[in-house]
Design an enzyme around this catalytic site. Sequence first.
Site, PDB file in Angstrom:
ATOM      1  N   LEU A 143      -7.449  -4.711 -31.345  1.00  0.00           N
ATOM      2  CA  LEU A 143      -7.815  -3.343 -30.983  1.00  0.00           C
ATOM      3  C   LEU A 143      -8.620  -2.770 -32.145  1.00  0.00           C
ATOM      4  O   LEU A 143      -8.394  -3.121 -33.300  1.00  0.00           O
ATOM      5  CB  LEU A 143      -6.571  -2.480 -30.750  1.00  0.00           C
ATOM      6  N   ASP A 144      -9.537  -1.878 -31.839  1.00  0.00           N
ATOM      7  CA  ASP A 144     -10.288  -1.219 -32.902  1.00  0.00           C
ATOM      8  C   ASP A 144      -9.341  -0.421 -33.796  1.00  0.00           C
ATOM      9  O   ASP A 144      -8.249  -0.023 -33.377  1.00  0.00           O
ATOM     10  CB  ASP A 144     -11.338  -0.278 -32.304  1.00  0.00           C
ATOM     11  N   LYS A 145      -9.788  -0.162 -35.008  1.00  0.00           N
ATOM     12  CA  LYS A 145      -8.968   0.549 -35.990  1.00  0.00           C
ATOM     13  C   LYS A 145      -8.351   1.823 -35.413  1.00  0.00           C
ATOM     14  O   LYS A 145      -7.159   2.087 -35.606  1.00  0.00           O
ATOM     15  CB  LYS A 145      -9.828   0.889 -37.212  1.00  0.00           C
ATOM     16  N   THR A 174      -8.077   2.718 -32.174  1.00  0.00           N
ATOM     17  CA  THR A 174      -7.483   2.597 -30.836  1.00  0.00           C
ATOM     18  C   THR A 174      -6.002   2.293 -31.010  1.00  0.00           C
ATOM     19  O   THR A 174      -5.622   1.453 -31.816  1.00  0.00           O
ATOM     20  CB  THR A 174      -8.169   1.478 -30.031  1.00  0.00           C
ATOM     21  N   ARG A 225     -15.741   1.261 -25.015  1.00  0.00           N
ATOM     22  CA  ARG A 225     -16.537   2.294 -25.668  1.00  0.00           C
ATOM     23  C   ARG A 225     -18.019   2.177 -25.289  1.00  0.00           C
ATOM     24  O   ARG A 225     -18.680   3.174 -24.975  1.00  0.00           O
ATOM     25  CB  ARG A 225     -16.355   2.196 -27.178  1.00  0.00           C
TER      26      ARG A 225
END
Length: 319
Positions: free
Chosen positions: A138-140, A142, A237
């Site tokens: 997961l993105d930082k 998220t 995104r």
Amino acid sequence: MDRDRQYKAQVTPECSGKRLDQALPLLFREFSRSRLQQWIKDGRVTRNGEVVRLSRQKLTGGETIVLCAHLQDRIEDRPQHIPLAIRYEDDAIIVVDKPAGLVVHPAPGNPDGTLQNALLHHDPSLIRLPRAGIVHRLDKDTTGLMVVARSPLAHKLLVSQLQSRRVKREYNAVVSGVMVAGGSIEQPLGRHPVHRTKMAVVTGGKSALTHYRVLERFPAHTHLRVNLETGRTHQIRVHMAYLRCPLVGDRTYAGRARPPPGVSAHLLACLQTFPRQALHAARLGLNHPLTDHWMEWQSRLPDDMEVLLEALRADCLDD
């Protein structure tokens, strides 16, 4: 620390007539095909006591295969005591609920203080697995659910499930713009041709398929449920921005916040100060890599997204 470990197997009728490189992944399921092929070349496989270096050599059935596996501890990361919200764990997997701000694994600019460092502190044996068993990310900023493998076999089988699109990943998102109805977007993703730290819809990129459903509709925003069939970097995104409905708070793909005119002071403050992209991995489902039983976990919306949604609802009532 590097170490060698011996594994022994009898060639089964299922493997009779197969090439060595085709049979080994069936006999030693905990290791990948590429790793096994390299060990054949390195002389680490014997057939009835004799070293076999030819991957294409065929097996007749009943032979004794001994594999001398070369296992390496990965020393590029160090354990760090970082609190983890563990939703489930057993001998094969760990399911964690990642908070906003936690980077998943070390990278330039984030050499430590990551989920990977936290996992190594929780279970030091994970150092023997690629990226401490992390099979997706997961993105930082998220939040939400991730699964981590605890053994080579679990790692291999989880990666296989992800590649065959059998892992269910469901997200909650709040986007700018009014989406009339749900739908799907299938657009290829790749590196942005100019800004190399960003992703973009590009011709010749990797296939990417995102499904979305409207949960709540507001005058200038939409609350969505999003399901991924593929797991490309920044997929949700980029796809939402491509539809001209970028995620609230996404500075990378939406730019500066431009709240619509006429909103309440409270909602205006929420939109302008929302600290991250409004995206949460709310549900995770998969077949357990050892039992093959279907398992699912859910994660409640984080407080910042709850506050944002409450402000959007209240603004509707004020009208």
